[in-house]
Design an enzyme around this catalytic site. Structure first.
Site, short mmCIF file in Angstrom:
data_model
loop_
_atom_site.label_atom_id
_atom_site.label_comp_id
_atom_site.label_asym_id
_atom_site.label_seq_id
_atom_site.Cartn_x
_atom_site.Cartn_y
_atom_site.Cartn_z
N PRO A 45 40.53 6.09 -0.19
CA PRO A 45 40.09 5.91 1.42
C PRO A 45 38.88 5.41 1.53
O PRO A 45 37.78 5.75 0.98
CB PRO A 45 40.43 7.16 1.97
N GLY A 46 38.91 4.28 2.31
CA GLY A 46 37.75 3.63 2.81
C GLY A 46 37.20 4.10 4.33
O GLY A 46 36.82 4.86 4.96
N ARG A 61 33.36 -8.12 11.96
CA ARG A 61 34.72 -7.83 12.02
C ARG A 61 35.61 -8.69 13.33
O ARG A 61 36.64 -9.24 13.13
CB ARG A 61 35.44 -6.46 12.06
N CYS A 116 24.12 -18.90 17.11
CA CYS A 116 24.58 -20.13 17.29
C CYS A 116 26.05 -20.45 16.93
O CYS A 116 26.09 -21.26 15.98
CB CYS A 116 23.34 -21.15 17.18
N1 LLP Z 1 40.97 0.24 -2.61
C1 LLP Z 1 41.07 -0.96 -2.97
C2 LLP Z 1 41.38 -1.46 -4.25
C3 LLP Z 1 40.60 -1.96 -1.77
O1 LLP Z 1 40.73 -3.25 -2.04
C4 LLP Z 1 40.36 -1.22 -0.62
C5 LLP Z 1 39.94 -2.30 0.49
C6 LLP Z 1 40.40 0.10 -0.46
C7 LLP Z 1 40.72 0.87 -1.58
C8 LLP Z 1 39.99 0.94 0.72
O2 LLP Z 1 40.75 0.56 1.91
P1 LLP Z 1 40.76 1.24 3.10
O3 LLP Z 1 41.14 2.64 2.80
O4 LLP Z 1 39.45 0.90 3.69
O5 LLP Z 1 41.58 0.50 4.10
N2 LLP Z 1 36.65 -5.82 5.41
C9 LLP Z 1 38.39 -5.48 6.11
C10 LLP Z 1 38.88 -4.37 5.38
C11 LLP Z 1 39.04 -5.10 3.81
C12 LLP Z 1 39.69 -4.02 2.89
C13 LLP Z 1 39.62 -4.14 1.49
N3 LLP Z 1 39.94 -3.45 0.39
C14 LLP Z 1 38.01 -5.01 7.47
O6 LLP Z 1 36.85 -4.89 8.18
O7 LLP Z 1 39.06 -4.38 8.05
#
Ligand code: LLP
Length: 431
Positions: free
Chosen positions: A279-280, A317, A359
């Site tokens: 989880p991120g 974002r 800009c």
């Molecule tokens: N594992 C892998 C292999 C991933 O590519 C990602 C996110 C995660 C875990 C974590 O995913 P999460 O739990 O955060 O959904 N910049 C974008 C999000 C890009 C996510 C990329 N990969 C945004 O601001 O929404």
């Protein structure tokens, strides 16, 4: 969605008025709540504990969502592992006291140097995303006299029903190995002398509000795990990736961790493999906000612009995904800037385009926000803890913001604001 509370008209994060933080550290700045970070982690931990799965689970925080050392260190102290995607993230995790044995390394383009660093650190597993990567890893591990632990990241071709830029599990994506080729690739991996086949990995996308695509992906993955076992390739762990969404706006509520994970965990019941989660966003997104001050009001004929001192370089974002972040006024006590400029009298409420000073027409933080604003007012842009600072840039030679962690009444500066001199310190004039 909101990590703040309003006490006697004063907007606070934990026990600290946001206006005090702005006065002390200036704006724009990111502010995080330690309690909210710990509560988000507890959402996963308690869900797994309630099902008796905690002992054989590893929660690997996806460092890309927020890689500030203090945040990585906080999760390390809670027992988390980490999902990394670069040698840089590996270095951060190690500098923050993360345990390399709890690190999984994802990403489609790992360089030999990155593989070497991760092998030398002794990470838990490489999530391999292509046949050529298997060969490269086998070679690098051989040169070091080591065996590289590997999982294949399989692409289950499941639609995660999220923004196309953050969908990763469809056939058209650059990620993972095609599901139909995975069996053969596992056999190949098992035959390579410097690889140790450990697990399987699958991550279908981000900001998922519907739990069923993750369950459907798991069904496919489990079928493959069983076929592999029948062929003598027995996997030790199943990595289900990250992706759980958060509530950005009240009319699109995200499920609690227990509810989101339930369909997936039901499928994993009774199995022997260890489980890895990546989880991120769901661990940090709603624990952080971006604090900014209204620099200038520019009411117009068609649109009224509130120009704030944060911009797309601080929070990309909205510009990149048309993402919606709630923007709230900080309220009483927000009238004094560090320079002592006192805000002008509040105007009536009207619909503002909340934009930055960069800009670019795409430099907006929120469209059409009904707010009563005056120059000097402080605003909090909510749900900015994930992919906020981590994606910040120096566009327009803007120093990146400071980051502050609040813990009860304590305030910790966890990253000071960059200086302009630092931004060109690595550049050189022609001779
Ligand atoms: N594992 C892998 C292999 C991933 O590519 C990602 C996110 C995660 C875990 C974590 O995913 P999460 O739990 O955060 O959904 N910049 C974008 C999000 C890009 C996510 C990329 N990969 C945004 O601001 O929404």
């Amino acid at each position: 969605m909101t990590v703040t509370t309003v006490r006697n008209g004063v907007r606070c994060i934990e026990d600290v008025p946001l206006a005090d933080i702005a006065a002390r550290f200036g704006t724009p700045c990111y502010v995080y709540s330690r309690a909210a970070l710990e509560a988000a982690y507890a959402g996963y931990r308690d869900t797994l504990a309630a099902r008796g799965l905690l002992d054989r689970s590893l929660i690997c925080f996806a460092a890309k969502a927020n890689s500030n050392l203090a945040i990585l260190n906080l999760f390390a102290r809670l027992g988390a592992g980490f999902d990394i995607v670069s040698g840089g993230e590996l270095a951060r995790v190690l500098a923050a006291g993360g345990d390399p044995k709890k690190v999984v390394f994802s990403g489609v383009g790992k360089s030999p140097a990155e593989m070497r660093a991760a092998l030398e650190a002794g990470i838990h597993c490489f999530n391999v995303e292509s046949a050529n990567e298997l060969d490269r890893l086998n070679t690098v591990a051989g040169e070091l006299g080591l065996k590289a632990p590997v999982s294949l990241r399989v692409n289950p071709n499941v639609d995660p029903k999220t923004h196309p830029y953050i969908s990763t599990g469809l056939k058209s994506a650059k990620f993972g190995v095609a599901f139909d080729q995975a069996f053969d690739l596992y056999q190949r991996a098992a035959s390579l002398p410097n690889l140790a086949v450990k697990g399987i990995d699958c991550h279908i996308g981000s900001q998922l509000l519907d739990p069923l695509p993750a369950r459907d992906a798991a069904d496919k993955v489990l079928g493959l795990v069983d076929r592999l076992a029948a062929a003598g390739i027995v996997l030790e762990h199943i990595d289900v990736g990250g992706g759980m969404g958060i509530t950005y706006r009240a009319d699109e509520p995200a499920p609690a961790a227990a509810d989101y994970l339930a369909p997936l965990l039901d499928r994993l019941k009774g199995r022997k493999e260890k489980l890895i989660f990546e989880p991120g966003r769901s661990l940090v997104g709603n624990a952080g906000l971006l604090l900014t001050r209204v620099e200038m009001l520019k009411p117009g004929e068609e649109k009224h612009f509130a120009i704030v001192d944060a911009a797309m370089n601080d929070l990309m974002r909205p510009a990149l995904y048309d993402a919606w972040h709630e923007i709230v006024k900080v309220g009483a006590g927000d009238m004094k800037s560090p320079e002592g400029v006192t805000a002008t009298k509040a105007t009536e409420s009207r619909a503002w385009e909340v934009v930055g000073p960069i800009c670019e027409s795409g430099d907006f933080l929120g469209h059409d926000r009904e707010l009563a604003l005056a120059e000097g007012d402080l605003l909090a842009i909510l749900s900015a803890g994930a992919y906020g600072m981590a994606m910040a840039s120096n566009y327009n030679t803007r120093p990146r913001a400071a980051e502050i962690m609040v813990d009860g009444a304590a305030i910790h500066l966890i990253r000071r604001r960059e200086t302009v001199a630092e931004l060109f310190a690595t550049e050189a004039l022609l001779p």
